[in-house]
Design a protein around this motif. Structure first.
Motif, PDB file in Angstrom:
ATOM      1  N   PRO A   9      63.398  49.591  54.172  1.00 22.09           N
ATOM      2  CA  PRO A   9      64.054  50.069  52.946  1.00 22.09           C
ATOM      3  C   PRO A   9      65.279  49.218  52.605  1.00 22.09           C
ATOM      4  CG  PRO A   9      63.685  51.866  54.518  1.00 22.09           C
ATOM      5  CD  PRO A   9      63.423  50.597  55.244  1.00 22.09           C
ATOM      6  N   THR A  40      61.186  48.357  62.911  1.00 18.86           N
ATOM      7  CA  THR A  40      61.225  49.691  62.312  1.00 18.86           C
ATOM      8  C   THR A  40      60.053  50.554  62.765  1.00 18.86           C
ATOM      9  OG1 THR A  40      60.020  48.939  60.333  1.00 18.86           O
ATOM     10  CG2 THR A  40      62.440  48.889  60.248  1.00 18.86           C
ATOM     11  N   ALA A  61      71.376  50.450  58.979  1.00 23.92           N
ATOM     12  CA  ALA A  61      71.635  51.458  57.956  1.00 23.92           C
ATOM     13  C   ALA A  61      73.106  51.812  57.853  1.00 23.92           C
ATOM     14  CB  ALA A  61      70.806  52.707  58.236  1.00 23.92           C
ATOM     15  N   ASN A  80      60.877  52.557  47.739  1.00 29.11           N
ATOM     16  CA  ASN A  80      61.940  52.663  48.734  1.00 29.11           C
ATOM     17  C   ASN A  80      61.998  54.068  49.344  1.00 29.11           C
ATOM     18  OD1 ASN A  80      64.132  50.713  49.631  1.00 29.11           O
ATOM     19  ND2 ASN A  80      65.310  52.591  49.383  1.00 29.11           N
ATOM     20  N   HIS A 117      69.214  48.639  51.522  1.00 30.56           N
ATOM     21  CA  HIS A 117      70.489  49.285  51.825  1.00 30.56           C
ATOM     22  C   HIS A 117      71.105  49.839  50.532  1.00 30.56           C
ATOM     23  CE1 HIS A 117      74.680  49.781  53.079  1.00 30.56           C
ATOM     24  NE2 HIS A 117      74.224  49.811  54.322  1.00 30.56           N
ATOM     25  N   LEU A 170      61.440  54.742  53.263  1.00 28.83           N
ATOM     26  CA  LEU A 170      62.482  55.409  54.040  1.00 28.83           C
ATOM     27  C   LEU A 170      61.921  56.645  54.740  1.00 28.83           C
ATOM     28  CD1 LEU A 170      65.439  55.515  54.863  1.00 28.83           C
ATOM     29  CD2 LEU A 170      65.913  56.762  52.745  1.00 28.83           C
ATOM     30  N   ARG A 173      67.895  47.974  57.298  1.00 24.67           N
ATOM     31  CA  ARG A 173      67.888  47.969  55.846  1.00 24.67           C
ATOM     32  C   ARG A 173      67.903  46.522  55.331  1.00 24.67           C
ATOM     33  NH1 ARG A 173      67.097  52.375  57.221  1.00 24.67           N
ATOM     34  NH2 ARG A 173      67.996  54.346  56.471  1.00 24.67           N
ATOM     35  N   THR A 223      69.112  41.068  56.532  1.00 20.06           N
ATOM     36  CA  THR A 223      68.925  42.403  57.101  1.00 20.06           C
ATOM     37  C   THR A 223      70.201  42.914  57.753  1.00 20.06           C
ATOM     38  OG1 THR A 223      66.642  41.743  57.571  1.00 20.06           O
ATOM     39  CG2 THR A 223      67.429  43.743  58.636  1.00 20.06           C
TER      40      THR A 223
END
Length: 377
Positions: A310, A96, A266, A333, A312, A337, A113, A263
């Motif tokens: 973050p 990320t 998104a 979160n 989902h 994000l 996510r 994981t």
């Protein structure tokens, strides 16, 4: 009379139905799934296997597992859609943030996510005979740094930051592996090492003439913890009572991390993710005793923040339904994000500028890191 009675009964049934809660949605899983994990023999592989077995027994879902010893090997199949879920470690954070393997132009920041992530712990194990009592005492001491293992090194870096230290403030002992780092501590070639409290090698140190202690990371040290989370946002305080050199009477103040983390990207389907975490919760009694770590997969623990990315929306929906998701989780979160969106925007800007300035692929990592460093926390 019979018509009047039927109408009355019908009206009564409608009235009762209107005040009764709707029946819980039945969990729906795909008939087959493919998951990526760490190598065969790793705790991540073992735990994923236990959950896969539970899914088969309770939902008749067939799960195949694709193990890999590299972060790219675990994430690439998720990116291409070959696997539906990755049981990952800190490569989630690195991906990320476009760090290390993911800083190359072929990757960049990944829009990942979290579905759920098991709590784990990590701390600074110290040889008692070194005289080290606090993180600050590590200045000038020998600390292992593992080649090509950013997952461990970033944790050590965060603990050093707790006392305002960096790698430049200690004697770096370069070692080839995590196991070698712990063995260096046992053999007297290092004074401290970052590790999980249950690593087998630590019990050897505990029983040796050197002795084993843990450098404390007190939760009430706000400045120290601000420095820790400035390194990475997924660290949190933890007090543990089990492990080498640790007991109920002698707890260790270290930090909590997550491994493994289930994981997705998104754009994963919200209903599918919702059903997955619901199934994870509903089959808990089947897999909870598979290993000593499995009880930590209780959703009340694995469905909380912080994590490496973050959560989902599908997972959040279920966590809200069962009362696990709090305002504090939502605030974390939202901030995480926002950070991820800022990193992705910075990557786009850096890419455009690199094209304008004819930045070579060789110079790109340094060029990108300068842009990343300028992103607001």
């Amino acid at each position: 009379m019979s018509n009047i009675l039927l109408k009355t009964l019908g009206a009564t049934a409608i009235a009762i139905a209107s005040v009764m809660p709707a029946a819980a949605q039945e969990t729906e899983l795909a008939r087959s799934m493919l998951w990526s994990t760490y190598d065969v023999g790793s705790s991540g592989y073992t735990e994923a296997s236990a959950v896969a077995d539970a899914f088969g027994k309770k939902f008749d879902t067939r799960v195949r597992i694709m193990p890999s010893g590299t972060s790219i090997g675990r994430l690439l199949p998720l990116k291409t859609g070959r696997v539906q879920y990755g049981w990952l470690a800190n490569e989630v954070y690195f991906a990320t943030e476009a760090l290390y393997d993911f800083s190359v132009q072929e990757w960049g920041p990944q829009d990942l996510r979290i579905v759920a992530g098991r709590p784990s712990t990590f701390g600074m194990a110290i040889a008692t005979d070194s005289g080290i009592k606090t993180i600050a005492d590590l200045r000038g001491k020998r600390v292992p740094r593992i080649k090509a293992n950013p997952s461990i090194n970033i944790k050590v870096e965060a603990m050093l930051a707790f006392a305002g230290l960096t790698w430049d403030d200690v004697q770096v002992v370069e070692v080839p592996s995590y196991g070698a780092a712990l063995q260096a501590l046992v053999d007297g070639q290092a004074d401290a090492a970052g590790t999980t409290p249950t690593a087998a090698t630590l019990y050897e140190l505990e029983g040796s003439s050197r002795g084993l202690s843990w450098a404390p990371l007190p939760e009430d040290n706000a400045e120290g913890w601000a420095a820790v989370t400035d390194v990475a946002s997924f660290f949190a305080p933890a007090t543990v009572t089990t492990g080498a050199g640790i007991s109920e009477d002698n707890p260790a103040q270290i930090f909590a991390v997550r491994y493994p983390m289930i994981t997705v990207y998104a754009d994963a389907d919200e209903n599918e993710v919702y059903n997955f975490i619901k199934a994870l919760d509903e089959s808990f009694d089947i897999y909870k005793d598979a290993t000593s770590a499995m009880p930590n997969w209780a959703i009340s623990e694995a469905g909380t923040t912080p994590q490496d990315a973050p959560f989902h929306p599908g997972a959040i929906r279920y966590l809200k339904e069962i009362g696990v998701w709090t305002d504090k989780d939502q605030a974390w979160n939202d901030a995480r994000l926002a950070r991820l969106e800022n990193v992705m925007a910075a990557w786009e800007t850096a890419t455009e500028e690199a094209m304008d300035q004819n930045i070579s692929s060789k110079d790109w990592p340094t060029f990108w890191e300068e842009h990343r460093a300028a992103i607001e926390k």
